[in-house]
Design an enzyme around this catalytic site. Structure first.
Site, PDB file in Angstrom:
ATOM      1  N   ARG A 216       0.841  -1.185   0.000  1.00  9.61           N
ATOM      2  CA  ARG A 216       0.000   0.000   0.000  1.00  9.61           C
ATOM      3  C   ARG A 216       0.884   1.245   0.000  1.00  9.61           C
ATOM      4  O   ARG A 216       1.985   1.239   0.544  1.00  9.61           O
ATOM      5  CB  ARG A 216      -0.926   0.020   1.230  1.00  9.61           C
ATOM      6  N   ARG A 244      -4.718  25.310  -9.151  1.00  9.21           N
ATOM      7  CA  ARG A 244      -4.419  24.087  -8.408  1.00  9.21           C
ATOM      8  C   ARG A 244      -3.722  23.094  -9.329  1.00  9.21           C
ATOM      9  O   ARG A 244      -4.206  22.787 -10.415  1.00  9.21           O
ATOM     10  CB  ARG A 244      -5.702  23.465  -7.840  1.00  9.21           C
ATOM     11  N   ALA A 262      -8.567  28.027   2.942  1.00 14.63           N
ATOM     12  CA  ALA A 262      -7.976  26.788   3.447  1.00 14.63           C
ATOM     13  C   ALA A 262      -6.491  26.966   3.679  1.00 14.63           C
ATOM     14  O   ALA A 262      -5.856  27.870   3.115  1.00 14.63           O
ATOM     15  CB  ALA A 262      -8.230  25.637   2.475  1.00 14.63           C
ATOM     16  N   GLU A 282      -5.343  35.189   3.228  1.00 17.91           N
ATOM     17  CA  GLU A 282      -5.900  34.955   1.898  1.00 17.91           C
ATOM     18  C   GLU A 282      -6.944  35.988   1.490  1.00 17.91           C
ATOM     19  O   GLU A 282      -7.097  36.274   0.301  1.00 17.91           O
ATOM     20  CB  GLU A 282      -6.517  33.552   1.822  1.00 17.91           C
ATOM     21  N   GLU A 305      -4.120  13.251   4.684  1.00 13.66           N
ATOM     22  CA  GLU A 305      -4.641  14.561   5.064  1.00 13.66           C
ATOM     23  C   GLU A 305      -5.946  14.443   5.847  1.00 13.66           C
ATOM     24  O   GLU A 305      -6.842  13.674   5.488  1.00 13.66           O
ATOM     25  CB  GLU A 305      -4.881  15.401   3.819  1.00 13.66           C
ATOM     26  N   GLU A 330       5.007  32.321  -0.669  1.00 18.63           N
ATOM     27  CA  GLU A 330       4.541  30.949  -0.876  1.00 18.63           C
ATOM     28  C   GLU A 330       3.964  30.757  -2.271  1.00 18.63           C
ATOM     29  O   GLU A 330       3.361  29.721  -2.566  1.00 18.63           O
ATOM     30  CB  GLU A 330       3.499  30.578   0.190  1.00 18.63           C
ATOM     31  N   GLU A 332       1.455  32.232  -3.688  1.00 17.56           N
ATOM     32  CA  GLU A 332      -0.010  32.243  -3.730  1.00 17.56           C
ATOM     33  C   GLU A 332      -0.531  33.413  -4.562  1.00 17.56           C
ATOM     34  O   GLU A 332      -0.036  34.533  -4.447  1.00 17.56           O
ATOM     35  CB  GLU A 332      -0.582  32.326  -2.312  1.00 17.56           C
TER      36      GLU A 332
END
Length: 376
Positions: A216, A244, A262, A282, A305, A330, A332
Site C-alpha cells: 500500500r 491548483r 484553506a 488569503e 490529510e 509561498e 499564492e
C-alpha cells in the site's frame, strides 16, 4: 579529542535516542559564561554570552564517526553548525546557530530564557516524531537540504501527534487499532512538500485471521483547515479562486478552483487559530464566531490529510474581498468572490463548484442560516 557537549533539546532522552540511533546518556556537565535563550521560529535555543551564567549539557566523549555524523546531520537540519567554545578546562565542541559573542551583549526583544521543561511540555512529542523522519534521510541528503525540509517535516509530525492524542470516537467500528497492523517493510521514495510512503503489511480480517501481505502507498500530508466566511445579515459567502496543480495534472482544462479559505495547520497551532490566520492572509478578513462543520479524511484510500471544516461569521459588504490575496513568499495568487448564498447553490447545481470541502460546507450551511443569523 575535543569533547562534544549537547545542550537544549538534545538533553531530552527520547529525542536524543532518535537522533543517535540508540540510548546514550552522556555525562552531565555545564558550559560556563553562556546562557540559553529562545530562538525565534525554532525549538532549540541559541547561546548568548553572560557573566556568571551556566548552561547544563551532556558531555559525549570518544564518539565514533557514525555518531558524530548523525549529530552533525541533525544539527544542520536545525540550522546549527559545529562551534568550538572556550572553557576554563579547555575548548569544547558544541552545535549552535552561532558562537556566543561576549562583545555583542544580548538585548533582542522577545528572546527570553529557554527552559527544557517548558519545551518538553509543549513541543517534545512533535520534535521527537520529526526527528524520526529527519534521521531517515541520513545518507540521502545533506544537513542544508534537511533544513529546507524541516518545516514540512514538522507539519507532518504535528499531524501525527494530533492523530495519536485526539482520535475520532469509536461507536460502530469493529474496534481494531493500529497495533494490529503488521508492517513488514516501509519505504519513502519521495519527500518534499508532501511525502510518499509505501509499505508491505498485513492487517486482521473481519472473518478472522490475517490478510495476505499487501503493498500500500499513501501521500503523507499535514492536517489542514477550511472555512467558509458567511455574512448572516446579508446572506453572503466569500469564495477564493486559485490555480491548483492537481486538476492541472489530471488534465482539467480549467485548473483554477473555487474553494473555501484553506491552509495547513502549523505545528503547535489549534485548528481555530489556523483558520483565523488563513482568513487574514488569503482574504484580509477578521472572523467572529466559528461554527464547526465536520472533521474528516477527504480521501482515506491514499491520502493522510485530515481536514477541519468550519463556517466563520463575518461582515461581507460589497467591497469585501475585492483585492487579490495570498502570500507572495509561498507563490499564492488568490482571487476572492463575494456572492449571495443562493448564487452559491446555483453554482453547485451547475457543476462549477467541484471542491469537496466547499460542497460539504454549503450543504451543511443551507438549513442553518436562520439559526446562525440569530447567533450573530
Amino acid at each position: 579529542m575535543t569533547d562534544i557537549h549537547l545542550f537544549g533539546t538534545l538533553r531530552d532522552d527520547a529525542l536524543r535516542a532518535r537522533v543517535l540511533g540508540r540510548d546514550i546518556a552522556g555525562k552531565p556537565a555545564v558550559l560556563q559564561g553562556v546562557a540559553t535563550v529562545e530562538r525565534p521560529g525554532a525549538d532549540d535555543p541559541a547561546l548568548v554570552a553572560g557573566t556568571g551564567a551556566e548552561v547544563p549539557t551532556l558531555c559525549l566523549r570518544a564518539l565514533d564517526a557514525d555518531l558524530r555524523r548523525r549529530i552533525e546531520f541533525y544539527a544542520g537540519g536545525l540550522g546549527c553548525r559545529a562551534v568550538e567554545l572556550p572553557q576554563p578546562g579547555g575548548p569544547v565542541l558544541i552545535f549552535a546557530p552561532d558562537a556566543p559573542d561576549a562583545a555583542a551583549p544580548h538585548d533582542a526583544e522577545g528572546q527570553g530564557p529557554w527552559d527544557l521543561a517548558v519545551w518538553q511540555a509543549a513541543w517534545a512529542p512533535i520534535c521527537r516524531r520529526a526527528a524520526e523522519e529527519a534521521m531517515g534521510y541520513l545518507g540521502r541528503i545533506d544537513g542544508a537540504t534537511l533544513a529546507g525540509r524541516m518545516p514540512t517535516i514538522r507539519v507532518r509530525a504535528s499531524s501525527w501527534v494530533r492523530a495519536q492524542t485526539a482520535p475520532a470516537p469509536r461507536h460502530l467500528r469493529r474496534g481494531y487499532d493500529r497495533d494490529r497492523v503488521a508492517v513488514h517493510d516501509r519505504r519513502q521514495p519521495y519527500a518534499h512538500y508532501f511525502a510518499v510512503e509505501e509499505a508491505d503489511l498485513q492487517h486482521p480480517k473481519f472473518n478472522g485471521g490475517a490478510s495476505d501481505t499487501l503493498t500500500r502507498a499513501a501521500f503523507v500530508l499535514g492536517d489542514a483547515v477550511t472555512v467558509l466566511p458567511y455574512d448572516p445579515a446579508r446572506d453572503r459567502v466569500l469564495l477564493v479562486e486559485q490555480f491548483r496543480y492537481g486538476p492541472h495534472v489530471r488534465g482539467d482544462v480549467l485548473p483554477w478552483s473555487l474553494e473555501p479559505v484553506a491552509g495547513r495547520i502549523d505545528p503547535g497551532e489549534m485548528p481555530q487559530e489556523a483558520i483565523r490566520r488563513e482568513c487574514d492572509e488569503e482574504a484580509g478578513l477578521t472572523l467572529g464566531h466559528l461554527e464547526p462543520v465536520a472533521s474528516y479524511y477527504p480521501s482515506p484510500g491514499a491520502v493522510t490529510e485530515y481536514l477541519y471544516s468550519y463556517v466563520g461569521l463575518c461582515d461581507l459588504p460589497d467591497e469585501a474581498g475585492s483585492d487579490a490575496g495570498g502570500k507572495d513568499d509561498e507563490g499564492e495568487d488568490i482571487l476572492s468572490h463575494v456572492i449571495g448564498f443562493d448564487r452559491l447553490m446555483e453554482l453547485i447545481a451547475l457543476g462549477e463548484i467541484d471542491n469537496a470541502p466547499l460542497l460539504l460546507t454549503a450543504f451543511w450551511l443551507a438549513p442553518r442560516r436562520r439559526e446562525l443569523a440569530a447567533l450573530a
